[in-house]
Design a protein around this motif. Structure first.
Motif, PDB file in Angstrom:
ATOM      1  N   LEU A  87       0.821  -1.211   0.000  1.00  0.00           N
ATOM      2  CA  LEU A  87       0.000   0.000   0.000  1.00  0.00           C
ATOM      3  C   LEU A  87       0.856   1.262   0.000  1.00  0.00           C
ATOM      4  O   LEU A  87       1.934   1.302   0.589  1.00  0.00           O
ATOM      5  CB  LEU A  87      -0.896  -0.003   1.238  1.00  0.00           C
ATOM      6  CG  LEU A  87      -2.248   0.706   1.167  1.00  0.00           C
ATOM      7  CD1 LEU A  87      -3.136   0.076   0.109  1.00  0.00           C
ATOM      8  CD2 LEU A  87      -2.930   0.648   2.530  1.00  0.00           C
ATOM      9  N   ALA A  88       0.359   2.289  -0.681  1.00  0.00           N
ATOM     10  CA  ALA A  88       0.993   3.610  -0.659  1.00  0.00           C
ATOM     11  C   ALA A  88      -0.102   4.666  -0.665  1.00  0.00           C
ATOM     12  O   ALA A  88      -1.236   4.405  -1.077  1.00  0.00           O
ATOM     13  CB  ALA A  88       1.916   3.802  -1.851  1.00  0.00           C
ATOM     14  N   ARG A  89       0.252   5.850  -0.234  1.00  0.00           N
ATOM     15  CA  ARG A  89      -0.712   6.946  -0.265  1.00  0.00           C
ATOM     16  C   ARG A  89      -0.873   7.456  -1.695  1.00  0.00           C
ATOM     17  O   ARG A  89       0.091   7.564  -2.439  1.00  0.00           O
ATOM     18  CB  ARG A  89      -0.259   8.073   0.671  1.00  0.00           C
ATOM     19  CG  ARG A  89      -0.210   7.623   2.114  1.00  0.00           C
ATOM     20  CD  ARG A  89       0.120   8.745   3.084  1.00  0.00           C
ATOM     21  NE  ARG A  89       0.283   8.193   4.421  1.00  0.00           N
ATOM     22  CZ  ARG A  89      -0.722   7.912   5.251  1.00  0.00           C
ATOM     23  NH1 ARG A  89      -1.967   8.167   4.866  1.00  0.00           N
ATOM     24  NH2 ARG A  89      -0.493   7.403   6.449  1.00  0.00           N
ATOM     25  N   LYS A  90      -2.098   7.766  -2.050  1.00  0.00           N
ATOM     26  CA  LYS A  90      -2.397   8.283  -3.385  1.00  0.00           C
ATOM     27  C   LYS A  90      -1.739   9.651  -3.567  1.00  0.00           C
ATOM     28  O   LYS A  90      -1.866  10.527  -2.715  1.00  0.00           O
ATOM     29  CB  LYS A  90      -3.906   8.400  -3.562  1.00  0.00           C
ATOM     30  CG  LYS A  90      -4.351   9.102  -4.832  1.00  0.00           C
ATOM     31  CD  LYS A  90      -5.844   9.321  -4.828  1.00  0.00           C
ATOM     32  CE  LYS A  90      -6.279  10.277  -5.922  1.00  0.00           C
ATOM     33  NZ  LYS A  90      -5.767  11.654  -5.732  1.00  0.00           N
ATOM     34  N   PRO A  91      -1.029   9.874  -4.687  1.00  0.00           N
ATOM     35  CA  PRO A  91      -0.469  11.194  -4.935  1.00  0.00           C
ATOM     36  C   PRO A  91      -1.571  12.213  -5.216  1.00  0.00           C
ATOM     37  O   PRO A  91      -2.535  11.918  -5.929  1.00  0.00           O
ATOM     38  CB  PRO A  91       0.422  10.984  -6.160  1.00  0.00           C
ATOM     39  CG  PRO A  91      -0.093   9.753  -6.813  1.00  0.00           C
ATOM     40  CD  PRO A  91      -0.678   8.899  -5.733  1.00  0.00           C
ATOM     41  N   ALA A  92      -1.431  13.396  -4.662  1.00  0.00           N
ATOM     42  CA  ALA A  92      -2.455  14.436  -4.837  1.00  0.00           C
ATOM     43  C   ALA A  92      -2.578  14.868  -6.288  1.00  0.00           C
ATOM     44  O   ALA A  92      -3.647  15.331  -6.725  1.00  0.00           O
ATOM     45  CB  ALA A  92      -2.120  15.626  -3.950  1.00  0.00           C
ATOM     46  N   SER A  93      -1.501  14.724  -7.059  1.00  0.00           N
ATOM     47  CA  SER A  93      -1.493  15.211  -8.433  1.00  0.00           C
ATOM     48  C   SER A  93      -2.241  14.306  -9.405  1.00  0.00           C
ATOM     49  O   SER A  93      -2.505  14.702 -10.541  1.00  0.00           O
ATOM     50  CB  SER A  93      -0.048  15.375  -8.914  1.00  0.00           C
ATOM     51  OG  SER A  93       0.634  14.134  -8.843  1.00  0.00           O
ATOM     52  N   LEU A  94      -2.568  13.084  -9.000  1.00  0.00           N
ATOM     53  CA  LEU A  94      -3.281  12.151  -9.865  1.00  0.00           C
ATOM     54  C   LEU A  94      -4.713  11.987  -9.389  1.00  0.00           C
ATOM     55  O   LEU A  94      -4.977  11.927  -8.176  1.00  0.00           O
ATOM     56  CB  LEU A  94      -2.590  10.777  -9.877  1.00  0.00           C
ATOM     57  CG  LEU A  94      -1.136  10.724 -10.339  1.00  0.00           C
ATOM     58  CD1 LEU A  94      -0.660   9.274 -10.376  1.00  0.00           C
ATOM     59  CD2 LEU A  94      -0.947  11.375 -11.697  1.00  0.00           C
ATOM     60  N   ASP A  95      -5.661  11.902 -10.337  1.00  0.00           N
ATOM     61  CA  ASP A  95      -7.036  11.620  -9.947  1.00  0.00           C
ATOM     62  C   ASP A  95      -7.179  10.128  -9.658  1.00  0.00           C
ATOM     63  O   ASP A  95      -6.231   9.356  -9.776  1.00  0.00           O
ATOM     64  CB  ASP A  95      -8.022  12.123 -11.004  1.00  0.00           C
ATOM     65  CG  ASP A  95      -7.884  11.435 -12.363  1.00  0.00           C
ATOM     66  OD1 ASP A  95      -7.416  10.278 -12.414  1.00  0.00           O
ATOM     67  OD2 ASP A  95      -8.261  12.054 -13.379  1.00  0.00           O
ATOM     68  N   TRP A  96      -8.380   9.720  -9.273  1.00  0.00           N
ATOM     69  CA  TRP A  96      -8.588   8.329  -8.871  1.00  0.00           C
ATOM     70  C   TRP A  96      -8.277   7.366 -10.010  1.00  0.00           C
ATOM     71  O   TRP A  96      -7.709   6.294  -9.800  1.00  0.00           O
ATOM     72  CB  TRP A  96     -10.022   8.115  -8.391  1.00  0.00           C
ATOM     73  CG  TRP A  96     -10.339   8.794  -7.107  1.00  0.00           C
ATOM     74  CD1 TRP A  96     -11.164   9.860  -6.922  1.00  0.00           C
ATOM     75  CD2 TRP A  96      -9.835   8.456  -5.806  1.00  0.00           C
ATOM     76  NE1 TRP A  96     -11.202  10.209  -5.592  1.00  0.00           N
ATOM     77  CE2 TRP A  96     -10.404   9.363  -4.878  1.00  0.00           C
ATOM     78  CE3 TRP A  96      -8.960   7.476  -5.332  1.00  0.00           C
ATOM     79  CZ2 TRP A  96     -10.131   9.323  -3.526  1.00  0.00           C
ATOM     80  CZ3 TRP A  96      -8.684   7.435  -3.970  1.00  0.00           C
ATOM     81  CH2 TRP A  96      -9.260   8.345  -3.084  1.00  0.00           C
ATOM     82  N   ARG A  97      -8.666   7.737 -11.229  1.00  0.00           N
ATOM     83  CA  ARG A  97      -8.429   6.845 -12.371  1.00  0.00           C
ATOM     84  C   ARG A  97      -6.931   6.714 -12.657  1.00  0.00           C
ATOM     85  O   ARG A  97      -6.427   5.608 -12.875  1.00  0.00           O
ATOM     86  CB  ARG A  97      -9.169   7.365 -13.607  1.00  0.00           C
ATOM     87  CG  ARG A  97     -10.691   7.388 -13.452  1.00  0.00           C
ATOM     88  CD  ARG A  97     -11.363   7.846 -14.742  1.00  0.00           C
ATOM     89  NE  ARG A  97     -10.837   9.152 -15.165  1.00  0.00           N
ATOM     90  CZ  ARG A  97     -10.872   9.614 -16.409  1.00  0.00           C
ATOM     91  NH1 ARG A  97     -11.389   8.871 -17.375  1.00  0.00           N
ATOM     92  NH2 ARG A  97     -10.398  10.801 -16.706  1.00  0.00           N
ATOM     93  N   GLN A  98      -6.224   7.835 -12.670  1.00  0.00           N
ATOM     94  CA  GLN A  98      -4.780   7.783 -12.929  1.00  0.00           C
ATOM     95  C   GLN A  98      -4.057   7.004 -11.834  1.00  0.00           C
ATOM     96  O   GLN A  98      -3.141   6.227 -12.118  1.00  0.00           O
ATOM     97  CB  GLN A  98      -4.230   9.200 -13.020  1.00  0.00           C
ATOM     98  CG  GLN A  98      -4.690   9.987 -14.234  1.00  0.00           C
ATOM     99  CD  GLN A  98      -4.261  11.446 -14.153  1.00  0.00           C
ATOM    100  OE1 GLN A  98      -4.473  12.114 -13.136  1.00  0.00           O
ATOM    101  NE2 GLN A  98      -3.637  11.930 -15.213  1.00  0.00           N
ATOM    102  N   ALA A  99      -4.464   7.226 -10.587  1.00  0.00           N
ATOM    103  CA  ALA A  99      -3.813   6.523  -9.470  1.00  0.00           C
ATOM    104  C   ALA A  99      -4.021   5.023  -9.565  1.00  0.00           C
ATOM    105  O   ALA A  99      -3.126   4.237  -9.243  1.00  0.00           O
ATOM    106  CB  ALA A  99      -4.343   7.054  -8.138  1.00  0.00           C
TER     107      ALA A  99
END
Length: 305
Positions: free
Chosen positions: A112-124
């Motif tokens: 697991l990793a934290r979602k990057p703020a710069s990517l939306d849910w689809r990109q992440a």
């Protein structure tokens, strides 16, 4: 919960929407509410029985290894995450059973990793498996600022991320792709060359002394790799085990949260992005698999439950 699952090996026709219990959350795991999941070729290859000799299967199988979402619940001894955290993961486990094409999935904290703020849910959701594949291959080969890297399959899902990661590591990048994708590769900082007859000569024209690193994301190109590799160069493949006989490494991606965190950092620094080609609802997973099997999409195929 709603999920797409199958009870036997086969093609997209074996998939069916069903109701399954919400997964249990073992110690060292979290339960993720799925916002998006990404289709990868390995998903339908497993469904067709292609990895039967490697991994145990427990039916019904919910396919899918890529996910972005929010932490719904944490298991015992998971101080790293809390309910509500926005996360992403390459959620591969030790056997094939409870995947990401569902409303919920349990994920080992190591993945697991934290979602990057710069990517939306689809990109992440589209980043983990493909991004980790490229990152782990390039870093295992010690790619750095003194290298010229040849990426086979530079316009593909893994290859396009490999181009960006190699550039972020400071390397010069040459990439093979169809001419229709060359402009896109130039935008990523890559020097594109057309694959096919004459590829060795085209690469040598750009790198007369040879390339120091070759990243093979397509297979069947060992002859070109060995012809353009400089003395002392390194090479690896995710698709061709015969590289082992030519001094290369044969690799398969590992679910490592620390590596995924490094990719998230590159994304938030503006050095890595993910292209999304198509988005489907959960019930249309068979259609999404069929599109993936055709192999013509320029970007990730996303499922949004």
């Amino acid at each position: 919960m709603r999920a797409m699952a199958y009870e036997k090996y086969g093609g997209p026709e074996v998939l069916a929407e069903t109701r399954l219990p919400v997964p249990k959350v073992a110690p060292g795991e979290v339960l993720v509410r799925v916002r998006c999941a990404s289709v990868n070729p390995v998903d339908w290859k497993i469904m067709a029985g292609g990895l039967d000799g490697l991994m145990d299967v427990v039916y019904p199988v919910v396919p899918g290894w890529d996910v972005s979402g929010t932490v719904e619940r944490v298991g015992i001894d998971v101080p790293e995450f809390a309910e509500g955290d926005e996360v992403m993961a390459y959620a591969r486990k030790d056997y094939v059973h409870g995947g990401t094409f569902a409303e919920f999935v349990s994920v080992p904290v190591r993945a697991l990793a934290r979602k990057p703020a710069s990517l939306d849910w689809r990109q992440a959701a589209g980043l983990p498996l493909a991004g980790l594949t490229a990152y782990q291959l390039l870093t295992r080969l010690g790619t750095g600022g003194d290298d010229t890297v040849l990426v086979h399959g530079a316009a593909g899902g893994v290859g396009s991320l490999g181009v960006q990661i190699a550039r972020a590591l400071g390397a010069r990048v040459i990439g093979t792709a169809s001419p229709r994708n060359h402009d896109r590769l130039r935008e990523l900082g890559c020097e594109p060359v057309a694959y096919g007859d004459g590829l060795t000569e085209r690469v040598r024209a750009l790198a007369p002394d040879g390339v120091s690193v070759v990243a093979d994301f397509v297979g069947g190109v060992l002859d070109v790799t060995t012809a353009v590799l400089a003395e002392g160069g390194r090479h690896a493949s995710i698709a061709d085990h015969t590289v082992l006989g030519a001094g290369g490494q044969w690799m398969w991606v590992r679910p490592v949260g620390e590596d995924l965190t490094a990719l998230a950092r590159l994304a938030d620094e503006g050095r890595l992005t993910v292209t999304v080609a198509e988005t489907f609802p959960l019930s249309a997973l068979a259609e999404a698999f069929t599109l993936s099997q055709a192999g013509h999409t320029a970007g990730k195929i996303i499922i949004e439950p």
